[in-house]
Design an enzyme around this catalytic site. Structure first.
Site, PDB file in Angstrom:
ATOM      1  N   ARG A  81       0.941  -1.293   0.067  1.00  0.00           N
ATOM      2  CA  ARG A  81       0.013  -0.012  -0.067  1.00  0.00           C
ATOM      3  C   ARG A  81       1.044   1.086  -0.014  1.00  0.00           C
ATOM      4  NH1 ARG A  81      -3.644  -2.036  -1.624  1.00  0.00           N
ATOM      5  NH2 ARG A  81      -6.028  -2.260  -0.650  1.00  0.00           N
TER       6      ARG A  81
ATOM      7  N   GLU B  55      -1.617   7.970  -3.998  1.00  0.00           N
ATOM      8  CA  GLU B  55      -2.211   7.555  -5.447  1.00  0.00           C
ATOM      9  C   GLU B  55      -3.458   8.082  -5.715  1.00  0.00           C
ATOM     10  OE1 GLU B  55      -1.237   3.337  -4.798  1.00  0.00           O
ATOM     11  OE2 GLU B  55      -3.424   3.047  -4.958  1.00  0.00           O
TER      12      GLU B  55
ATOM     13  N   HIS C 200      -1.653   0.630  -9.629  1.00  0.00           N
ATOM     14  CA  HIS C 200      -2.557  -0.247  -8.618  1.00  0.00           C
ATOM     15  C   HIS C 200      -3.278  -1.365  -9.358  1.00  0.00           C
ATOM     16  CE1 HIS C 200      -3.860  -0.362  -4.079  1.00  0.00           C
ATOM     17  NE2 HIS C 200      -3.949  -1.669  -4.582  1.00  0.00           N
TER      18      HIS C 200
HETATM   19  C1  DGY Z   1      -6.652  -4.908  -2.832  1.00  0.00           C
HETATM   20  O1  DGY Z   1      -7.488  -5.822  -2.696  1.00  0.00           O
HETATM   21  O2  DGY Z   1      -6.408  -4.504  -1.610  1.00  0.00           O
HETATM   22  C2  DGY Z   1      -5.897  -4.824  -3.828  1.00  0.00           C
HETATM   23  O3  DGY Z   1      -4.873  -3.823  -3.710  1.00  0.00           O
HETATM   24  C3  DGY Z   1      -6.784  -3.905  -4.848  1.00  0.00           C
HETATM   25  O4  DGY Z   1      -7.086  -2.682  -4.240  1.00  0.00           O
END
Ligand code: DGY
Length: 326
Positions: free
Chosen positions: A241, A270, A288
């Site tokens: 993340r 982002e 992402h």
């Molecule tokens: C998640 O499922 O957390 C992925 O990063 C998609 O946003």
């Protein structure tokens, strides 16, 4: 008047899965495909028992206090740092996410990003498209090997283990990892995986891949000090993340040649991307999309629907994140 529970769908999803939602619920569909600012989300949630959510809606104390009829928040993502779980539990709101269904797809993408960074694939494509390919030279766009090198996995959850399997069994890599807790010996053994302290992981990895969940404690876990421990020949791939890596410090290390290359699918703030990263050729940047294969995005959506159906009919959901009254 319909007796079916009212549900808000936060973002556009696949039409047949919308139809599935509409079979079970009185459904309010999104007006467009923009992330809902919280005041608008609160307004649209009035009177709703359920929310089909993604990783972008902020579910916190303010929203929960304003939406007393809300009982279920079902995320189609595995990451849930946009949701205050403790506040949801306090308000009796059950929360679910979508683990497992995206593990292998995300691991495939992590590997692709790592290979692209190591072998300079996007840099090579840009070079070719720009008409710069004049003649063969012995070191034209020569990069690093991946097979037979040391893979460092930071965060050895389901996705970390799937990446480690690819490295160990597909590419003959030596796998070292760092995680709060060690894997059981029977999980480590087939991969030859070795738990090491975080600094040792950074020092030894030829290719580091970061897949741990975001928590406030993980904010800038990888910053200037940590990057300085890495080999200048190493690559760093980030799928976790935005915020786990200090993007400005990473850009500095890449620009100064203190790190060979990076593959990044997530960014601080982002969809904005630090301009210093955009200016570099030794970084592969993707928006992402690690879990974005069509079958997997469909499976993530369907799991969120299954969880909403369960919760709003008084049953236990498949993948709960909290306990609480339904
Ligand atoms: C998640 O499922 O957390 C992925 O990063 C998609 O946003």
């Amino acid at each position: 008047m319909s007796s079916r529970p009212k549900v808000l769908l936060a973002r556009r999803i696949f039409p047949d899965i919308v139809a599935r939602l509409a079979e079970h619920f009185e459904l309010e569909e999104p007006l467009d495909d923009q992330p809902l600012p919280q005041p608008e989300l609160i307004r649209r949630l009035a009177g709703k028992a359920g929310l089909f959510a993604t990783g972008t809606e902020l579910i916190d104390q303010t929203l929960l206090a304003a939406c007393p009829e809300l009982r279920a928040v079902c995320l189609m993502t595995v990451g849930h740092n946009n949701v205050d779980l403790a506040a949801c539990s306090a308000h009796g709101v059950r929360v679910t996410n979508a683990p497992d269904v995206l593990t292998e797809t995300t691991a495939d993408f992590g590997f692709a990003l790592m290979l692209a960074a190591a072998r300079r694939i996007t840099e090579a494509e840009h070079y070719l498209r720009a008409g710069r390919w004049g003649q063969w030279t012995v070191d034209l766009l020569a990069g690093a090997d991946v097979h037979g090198t040391t893979l460092g996995v930071l965060g050895m959850g389901r996705i970390g283990q799937a990446i480690a399997r690819r490295g160990a069994l597909g590419f003959g890599m030596q796998v070292i990892y760092h995680n709060r807790s060690r894997l059981d010996a029977e999980l480590e053994a087939p991969l030859g995986a070795q738990w090491v302290a975080q600094d040792e992981l950074l020092r030894r990895a030829d290719h580091l891949i970061i897949v741990l969940p975001y928590t406030p404690a993980a904010h800038h876990l990888i910053g200037a000090r940590e990057l300085a421990l890495m080999k200048p020949s190493a690559t760093l791939t980030h799928l976790a993340r935005g915020g786990v890596v200090d993007d400005a410090a990473l850009a500095e290390a890449l620009a100064a040649g203190r790190l060979a290359a990076a593959g990044l699918d997530v960014f601080e703030g982002e969809p904005a991307v630090n301009p210093a990263l955009l200016a570099l050729s030794n970084v592969v940047l993707t928006p992402h999309i690690a879990s974005a294969s069509v079958p997997t995005r469909r499976a993530m959506c369907n799991l969120a629907v299954d969880n909403l159906i369960a919760l709003l009919s008084g049953a236990e959901p498949l993948t709960p994140l909290n306990l609480g009254k339904t």
